[in-house]
Write an enzyme that holds these catalytic residues in place. Structure first.
Site, short mmCIF file in Angstrom:
data_model
loop_
_atom_site.label_atom_id
_atom_site.label_comp_id
_atom_site.label_asym_id
_atom_site.label_seq_id
_atom_site.Cartn_x
_atom_site.Cartn_y
_atom_site.Cartn_z
CE LYS A 132 -5.74 26.00 -3.57
NZ LYS A 132 -6.76 25.89 -2.49
CE LYS A 212 -2.84 -2.82 -4.27
NZ LYS A 212 -2.51 -1.60 -3.62
CE LYS A 215 -10.18 3.32 -3.02
NZ LYS A 215 -9.16 4.34 -2.93
N1 LIG Z 1 -5.80 -5.09 -0.78
C1 LIG Z 1 -5.40 -4.40 0.28
N2 LIG Z 1 -5.12 -5.02 1.44
C2 LIG Z 1 -4.72 -4.32 2.53
N3 LIG Z 1 -4.58 -2.97 2.55
C3 LIG Z 1 -4.86 -2.30 1.42
C4 LIG Z 1 -5.27 -2.97 0.23
N4 LIG Z 1 -5.47 -2.04 -0.73
C5 LIG Z 1 -5.20 -0.84 -0.18
N5 LIG Z 1 -4.85 -1.00 1.12
C6 LIG Z 1 -4.50 0.06 2.08
O1 LIG Z 1 -5.56 1.03 2.09
C7 LIG Z 1 -5.02 2.34 2.34
C8 LIG Z 1 -5.51 3.34 1.30
O2 LIG Z 1 -5.12 2.88 0.01
P1 LIG Z 1 -4.67 3.87 -1.14
O3 LIG Z 1 -4.30 3.02 -2.30
O4 LIG Z 1 -5.70 4.92 -1.35
O5 LIG Z 1 -3.38 4.53 -0.51
C9 LIG Z 1 -2.43 5.19 -1.26
O6 LIG Z 1 -2.43 5.22 -2.46
C10 LIG Z 1 -1.42 5.98 -0.44
N6 LIG Z 1 -0.24 6.20 -1.27
C11 LIG Z 1 -2.10 7.24 0.05
C12 LIG Z 1 -1.23 8.19 0.80
C13 LIG Z 1 -0.86 9.42 0.40
N7 LIG Z 1 -0.11 10.02 1.36
C14 LIG Z 1 0.00 9.17 2.42
C15 LIG Z 1 0.68 9.32 3.65
C16 LIG Z 1 0.62 8.25 4.53
C17 LIG Z 1 -0.08 7.07 4.23
C18 LIG Z 1 -0.74 6.93 3.01
C19 LIG Z 1 -0.70 7.99 2.12
C20 LIG Z 1 -3.48 2.17 2.31
O7 LIG Z 1 -3.01 2.13 3.64
C21 LIG Z 1 -3.27 0.85 1.62
O8 LIG Z 1 -2.09 0.20 2.02
#
Ligand SMILES: Nc1ncnc2c1ncn2[C@@H]1O[C@H](COP(=O)(O)OC(=O)[C@@H](N)Cc2c[nH]c3ccccc23)[C@@H](O)[C@H]1O
Length: 346
Positions: A132, A212, A215
């Site tokens: 942070k 998709k 969670k």
């Molecule tokens: N149904 C699905 N099918 C295929 N891939 C999926 C599915 N659901 C989720 N994902 C992938 O899982 C990773 C984590 O998801 P998050 O929603 O926490 O992921 C997120 O909400 C991001 N914004 C977190 C983040 C914050 N800073 C970053 C910097 C780089 C990369 C990612 C981040 C992700 O790669 C997401 O694409």
């Protein structure tokens, strides 16, 4: 990027993370071209560049997280010398969170990632908010600043590759735009980060194959979690929405439910989609579901057991995250210092 590819990628949903602002809002309408995502395939050997990715600690990861991202995260550790993975708690507070639950979810996420095969001796695993002092987050405007915070995550380490699922591509495009704008104004500093997509870039909900797997899906049978028991998995896959044709084919548009099962089956067994379809020849979708469920159980059961084992030692998990934050901080500090110098802050 070709216009049609860009347009089709722009349609990717971002259900668990807020829609990014249109890049033009941030870039002031500047016309930009975007680096195309790369299909990830494990290559072995040690490659140049830095890998960064993140996951929100909003509950146990599901099969979509695993096949779309985490599985590649694990494989990439052997391919690149510098790899960082962040449990992005600052992003998660863009939705209301219970503090006690969030605290537990962060540690549980560490257990899940380690159980999947993230190895803190080969990659830096850390909790985002422990950085942070580098990233100042405004919780109340979090939704608005979400994609900017994500770009900051990536650029802070001068990352070059970002293994993510398809829903993150728009966020990545903004990170690329911001890197390019900074470089144009202050001199070349940030690489334009490139998305690495797995072959299963979007796992669909088992109850509604038009959306998709997520969670937060209120339908309990829609999502397979890494901690689901074999019985849970068999039950959910048996209830997966398919259609009235009994044959197994791969037609994502005409038969999205069956295609989703075929994609999952191919991904968990490491086979090509065509081979999976060929082997299912003669099975009706009901029997095929049993085959898919068995394959998913085989893949996830060792992970489930390892999560249980790791969760018993909370101190170890907290230590891994604290040590990871220390390493991440030492990579970020010189980048921030350079940014401040170039902007004229120091
Ligand atoms: N149904 C699905 N099918 C295929 N891939 C999926 C599915 N659901 C989720 N994902 C992938 O899982 C990773 C984590 O998801 P998050 O929603 O926490 O992921 C997120 O909400 C991001 N914004 C977190 C983040 C914050 N800073 C970053 C910097 C780089 C990369 C990612 C981040 C992700 O790669 C997401 O694409």
């Amino acid at each position: 990027m070709e216009r049609h590819i860009r347009e089709s990628l722009m349609q990717a949903e971002a259900q668990s993370s807020p829609d990014p602002l249109p890049a033009s809002v941030i870039t002031g309408g500047l016309s930009v071209t975007t680096k195309q995502p790369i299909q990830f395939s494990a290559q072995g050997g040690c490659h140049e560049g830095r890998v960064f990715s993140g996951i929100q600690p909003t509950g146990i990861p599901h099969l979509g997280n695993y096949l779309g991202a985490l599985e590649s995260w694990v494989a990439i550790q052997d391919d690149y010398s510098s790899v960082l993975y962040s449990i992005v708690d600052l992003h998660s507070i863009t939705q209301p969170q219970n503090s006690e639950l969030l605290r537990n979810n962060i540690v549980d996420m560490a257990a899940s990632l380690l159980a999947c095969g993230i190895d803190p001796t080969r990659s830096i695993l850390f909790q985002q908010s422990l950085m942070k002092s580098m990233q100042k987050n405004e919780g109340s405007v979090g939704l608005y600043t979400y994609p900017v915070l994500q770009a900051a995550d990536i650029l802070l380490y001068k990352s070059t590759y970002v293994p993510v699922g398809e829903d993150q591509i728009q966020h990545l495009e903004l990170a690329q735009d911001l890197a390019r704008i900074f470089n144009n104004k202050y001199g070349e500093l940030f690489p334009e980060p490139c998305a690495l997509l797995s072959s299963t870039r979007k796992v669909k909900s088992l109850r509604d194959p038009a959306s998709k797997m997520s969670k937060s899906d209120p339908q309990t049978l829609a999502t397979i979690f890494l901690t689901d028991t074999p019985d849970d998995i068999v039950f959910k896959i048996r209830r997966a929405v398919t259609d009235f044709t009994s044959e197994v084919t791969f037609d994502p548009v005409g038969r999205p439910g069956v295609a989703n099962l075929v994609s999952i089956h191919a991904a968990v067994t490491g086979q090509a989609v065509e081979d999976v379809v060929r082997l299912a020849n003669g099975l009706d979708t009901g029997k095929y579901k049993t085959v898919v469920a068995e394959a998913v159980v085989q893949r996830l059961e060792p992970i489930r057991q390892e999560i249980q084992r790791l969760k018993a030692d909370k101190c170890h998990l907290e230590k891994v995250l604290a040590e990871g934050a220390e390493k991440a901080r030492s990579l970020a500090a010189p980048v921030m210092q350079e940014v401040r110098k170039r902007v004229g802050f120091s």
